[in-house]
Design a protein around this motif. Sequence first.
Motif, PDB file in Angstrom:
ATOM      1  N   SER A   1      13.279   3.419   2.040  1.00 22.65           N
ATOM      2  CA  SER A   1      13.386   4.979   1.930  1.00 22.65           C
ATOM      3  C   SER A   1      12.103   5.894   1.817  1.00 22.65           C
ATOM      4  N   PHE A   2      11.022   5.339   1.681  1.00 23.47           N
ATOM      5  CA  PHE A   2       9.740   6.155   1.399  1.00 23.47           C
ATOM      6  C   PHE A   2       9.130   6.711   2.414  1.00 23.47           C
ATOM      7  N   ASP A   3       8.994   7.981   2.277  1.00 25.66           N
ATOM      8  CA  ASP A   3       8.215   8.777   3.505  1.00 25.66           C
ATOM      9  C   ASP A   3       7.114   9.254   3.117  1.00 25.66           C
ATOM     10  N   PRO A   4       6.097   8.654   3.360  1.00 26.13           N
ATOM     11  CA  PRO A   4       4.448   9.189   2.984  1.00 26.13           C
ATOM     12  C   PRO A   4       4.195  10.603   3.232  1.00 26.13           C
ATOM     13  N   GLU A   5       5.095  11.094   4.457  1.00 25.45           N
ATOM     14  CA  GLU A   5       4.880  12.646   4.602  1.00 25.45           C
ATOM     15  C   GLU A   5       5.864  13.569   4.153  1.00 25.45           C
TER      16      GLU A   5
ATOM     17  N   LEU B   1       0.818  -1.230   0.063  1.00 27.25           N
ATOM     18  CA  LEU B   1       0.123   0.027   0.008  1.00 27.25           C
ATOM     19  C   LEU B   1       0.799   1.387   0.191  1.00 27.25           C
ATOM     20  N   ALA B   2       2.013   1.151   0.624  1.00 27.85           N
ATOM     21  CA  ALA B   2       2.656   2.353   0.891  1.00 27.85           C
ATOM     22  C   ALA B   2       3.604   2.637  -0.746  1.00 27.85           C
ATOM     23  N   LEU B   3       3.932   1.418  -1.325  1.00 31.39           N
ATOM     24  CA  LEU B   3       4.630   1.685  -2.402  1.00 31.39           C
ATOM     25  C   LEU B   3       3.530   2.185  -3.696  1.00 31.39           C
ATOM     26  N   VAL B   4       2.258   1.549  -3.636  1.00 31.94           N
ATOM     27  CA  VAL B   4       1.119   2.276  -4.415  1.00 31.94           C
ATOM     28  C   VAL B   4       0.898   3.635  -4.132  1.00 31.94           C
ATOM     29  N   ALA B   5       0.926   4.148  -2.858  1.00 29.96           N
ATOM     30  CA  ALA B   5       0.852   5.491  -2.524  1.00 29.96           C
ATOM     31  C   ALA B   5       1.956   6.307  -3.044  1.00 29.96           C
ATOM     32  N   ALA B   6       3.124   5.611  -2.907  1.00 30.98           N
ATOM     33  CA  ALA B   6       4.330   6.403  -3.542  1.00 30.98           C
ATOM     34  C   ALA B   6       4.238   6.700  -4.918  1.00 30.98           C
TER      35      ALA B   6
ATOM     36  N   TRP C   1       5.710  10.226  -5.902  1.00 29.91           N
ATOM     37  CA  TRP C   1       7.150  10.167  -6.270  1.00 29.91           C
ATOM     38  C   TRP C   1       7.159   9.806  -7.895  1.00 29.91           C
ATOM     39  N   PRO C   2       7.472  11.083  -8.605  1.00 27.67           N
ATOM     40  CA  PRO C   2       7.436  10.869 -10.046  1.00 27.67           C
ATOM     41  C   PRO C   2       8.153   9.753 -10.727  1.00 27.67           C
ATOM     42  N   GLY C   3       9.312   9.382 -10.151  1.00 24.14           N
ATOM     43  CA  GLY C   3      10.103   8.374 -10.787  1.00 24.14           C
ATOM     44  C   GLY C   3      10.171   7.136 -10.145  1.00 24.14           C
ATOM     45  N   PHE C   4       8.854   6.828  -9.465  1.00 21.94           N
ATOM     46  CA  PHE C   4       8.745   5.590  -8.734  1.00 21.94           C
ATOM     47  C   PHE C   4       8.627   4.342  -9.800  1.00 21.94           C
ATOM     48  N   GLY C   5       7.857   4.518 -10.789  1.00 22.95           N
ATOM     49  CA  GLY C   5       7.724   3.302 -11.548  1.00 22.95           C
ATOM     50  C   GLY C   5       6.235   2.994 -11.984  1.00 22.95           C
ATOM     51  N   PHE C   6       5.354   3.259 -10.890  1.00 22.91           N
ATOM     52  CA  PHE C   6       4.070   2.994 -11.398  1.00 22.91           C
ATOM     53  C   PHE C   6       3.362   4.035 -12.445  1.00 22.91           C
ATOM     54  N   GLN C   7       4.042   5.197 -12.227  1.00 24.15           N
ATOM     55  CA  GLN C   7       3.528   6.341 -12.824  1.00 24.15           C
ATOM     56  C   GLN C   7       3.957   6.516 -14.276  1.00 24.15           C
ATOM     57  N   ALA C   8       3.162   6.090 -15.204  1.00 25.34           N
ATOM     58  CA  ALA C   8       3.731   5.792 -16.557  1.00 25.34           C
ATOM     59  C   ALA C   8       3.972   6.901 -17.264  1.00 25.34           C
TER      60      ALA C   8
END
Length: 295
Positions: free
Chosen positions: A59-63, A7-12, A16-23
Motif C-alpha cells: 500500500s505504500f505510495d512514495p509520492e 528500499l521502499a520500506l526504508v524510505a517509508a 510514514w510516522p506510524g511505520f515502525g522504523f521511526q522510533a
Amino acid sequence: MKVLVLLALVAAAAAWPGFGFQADAGGVSDAQKQHDVNFLLHKIYGEIRDSNLKAKADSFDPEADLSHYSDDGAAVQKLMRDLKDHRLLEQKHWFSLFNPRQLIHSPLAEHVVLPPLYEVTPHLFTNSEVIEAAYRAKQTQTPGKFQSSFTGTKKNPEQRVAYFGEDIGMNTHHVTWHMEFPFWWQDSYSHHLDRKGENFFWVHHQLTVRFDAERLSNYLDPVGELHWDKPIVQGFAPHTTYKYGGQFPSRPDNVDFEDVDGVARIRDLLIVESRIRDAIAHGYIVDRLAIALTS
C-alpha cells in the motif's frame, strides 16, 4: 524484487510516522527494527513473510507526501516516472549489490545489524556448481553437504593464493567497504562521510599490501602495475551466477584495455593519470574551474 521493496520500506520510515522504523514517532524498539530488517532480507527473492510488512509494502505510495524528502521529492518523482515509462529493469533481472546503500547510511537503521551479504545473496559469493547442487537438493528435499572448490586449476600458479582472493569473508568485507564509502557519494544526499577518500584508499592499500605478502610467501611475484598500453596477462573466470541472467562475465588472458562508449576513453585516462602524477610531483593541485569562476 525484495531489494526494491526493502528500499521502499526504508524510505517509508521517513514519510510514514506510524511505520515502525521511526522510533521517535511510534516508540518502536531497536528489536522491532532488527526483526523487520531480518524478515525483509531473509530469502530476498521470495515473498515477504511478515503480513504487517507485506501489507505496508503493497500500500505504500512514495509520492503521497513529498514534504518528507530532503529534495522535496525530486528524486522519487524521477524514479516513479522511469517506472511508469518502463525504463527500470524488470523483476527477476540483474541487480547491483550496491542497492542496499541507502539502508547502510540511513540514520533510520541505527542500532540495526544487517546480515552478511553472503547469507542474503549466497550465489554472488559461491561458485555456481555449489549453488546448483543446493538447488537440486532443495527440489528433491534431500539434505546434503557441498564442497566448494576454487575457480582455477593447480596448473595455474595464481591458484596458490586463491584462498585469499576467493575468501568469502574477504569479499564480503570488500563489497561492504564499497557501500560504506561509495565513490559517487555527495554530502547533499544526506550527510558527510568524513575522510571518505582517505579511508577508502587506506583500506585498499592494506589489502594490496597483504595480498603481496601472501604472494611472496607462496613463491609468487608481487602484483605488477597496470599499464594502459599493455595487456592484462592473467585472466579470471569467477564461476558465479546472477540469480536471474546467467553467469558472471569472465576475463580471458592477455586482454587489452579498450574504450567504453559513453564512459571512458583510454586516451583520456592517460591524460588524467599524467595530471595526477604532475600534481603529486608539484605538491599541489590547481582547481581551474575555481579560477575560471573568479577571473
